[in-house]
Design an enzyme around this catalytic site. Structure first.
Site, PDB file in Angstrom:
ATOM      1  N   TYR A  39      44.027  38.978  24.527  1.00 45.21           N
ATOM      2  CA  TYR A  39      43.204  40.068  25.046  1.00 45.21           C
ATOM      3  C   TYR A  39      43.505  41.321  24.224  1.00 45.21           C
ATOM      4  O   TYR A  39      44.323  42.164  24.596  1.00 45.21           O
ATOM      5  CB  TYR A  39      43.508  40.327  26.523  1.00 45.21           C
ATOM      6  N   LEU A 192      32.683  37.283  39.107  1.00 49.11           N
ATOM      7  CA  LEU A 192      31.462  38.066  39.244  1.00 49.11           C
ATOM      8  C   LEU A 192      30.309  37.464  38.457  1.00 49.11           C
ATOM      9  O   LEU A 192      29.261  38.088  38.302  1.00 49.11           O
ATOM     10  CB  LEU A 192      31.707  39.519  38.792  1.00 49.11           C
TER      11      LEU A 192
END
Length: 263
Positions: A39, A192
């Site tokens: 990341y 989501l």
């Protein structure tokens, strides 16, 4: 994942914003942060932001890391590390987070693709060895099928499974039930609707209206109510989005809501 950039190839975000998001998250009661050595974007590294924002860490804060993917020639984490490379990736997480032992490390399988079916025994055994050496407290597997979870459990205890799962992506419902029965946490990535299967907000509009909530809040509330084994890790790079996500914890879905969302 969203702290350095919105996507792996997106514009680099202001690291000060990421630090502010992390600190506010902990203030709001977040005690589980999911990260990975890959990341990172344009010199901004999620692990380093976490360390800057939160070290020395609170005793009840769990930081989970993932290893397995390597950056390919396209700049995306599409390649996979062999067992001999996993120690170096774990050590990178230790160094950038500034800890002597990682709370939880997942073997992430398959890069950015959907779960495959290849054997994970050799790679998981390499992580199990690092657990024996005290570098890792708990082990997990990510982006796996039931057979791969079973394979891992033959080698060492599995504390968590991290797979794609949300209100409109319930293909792993049986695997979730298996984890619940075994006392294994099931961590939903893309809760989501990012990645493989976006959430269609028109299908949950009635529930949104009844609770005066956003689609993200309804999706998270559904996950939290689905199973005691479920944990959600909604990524965000903004304070507003963080506050919105945390608001889901106050929503109590009714039987009518669950019936609507099951359609």
């Amino acid at each position: 994942m969203r702290l350095p950039a919105g996507t792996f190839q997106g514009a680099v975000r202001d690291p000060e914003t990421g630090i502010a998001v992390l600190r506010r998250a902990v203030e709001l009661g977040v005690d589980h942060i999911d990260t990975a050595w890959f990341y990172r974007r344009g010199g901004v590294v999620a692990n380093e932001l976490i360390r800057t924002a939160l070290a020395p860490y609170k005793e009840d804060l769990v930081i989970a890391a993932k290893v397995g993917p390597l950056f390919g020639s396209d700049g995306l984490p599409t390649d996979q590390a062999g067992p001999e490379q996993l120690r170096g990736l774990v050590e990178d997480n230790l160094r950038t987070l500034g800890v002597d032992r990682l709370d939880l490390v997942y073997l992430r399988v398959g890069g950015m693709t959907a779960p495959g079916g290849e054997s994970i025994a050799t790679r998981f055994a390499a992580l199990a060895q690092l657990r024996e050496e005290g570098l890792i407290r708990h082990l997990g597997v990510s982006n796996v099928k039931a057979a791969q979870l079973a394979e891992a459990r033959e080698i060492a205890p599995v504390a968590a499974v991290q797979n794609s799962f949300h209100v409109q992506d319930q293909g792993d419902a049986k695997l979730l039930a298996e984890c619940e029965k075994a006392g294994i946490a099931f961590v939903s990535f893309f809760p989501l609707g990012g990645g493989y299967r976006p959430i269609d907000p028109t299908r949950i509009a009635q529930v949104m209206a009844r609770h005066q909530a956003t689609s993200a809040q309804v999706a998270l509330a559904w996950l939290l109510a689905k199973s005691p084994a479920l944990l959600a890790i909604p990524g965000t790079g903004s304070l507003d989005h963080l506050e919105e996500n945390m608001g889901a914890s106050h929503i109590r879905l009714t039987p009518q809501d669950h019936a609507t969302l099951a359609d």
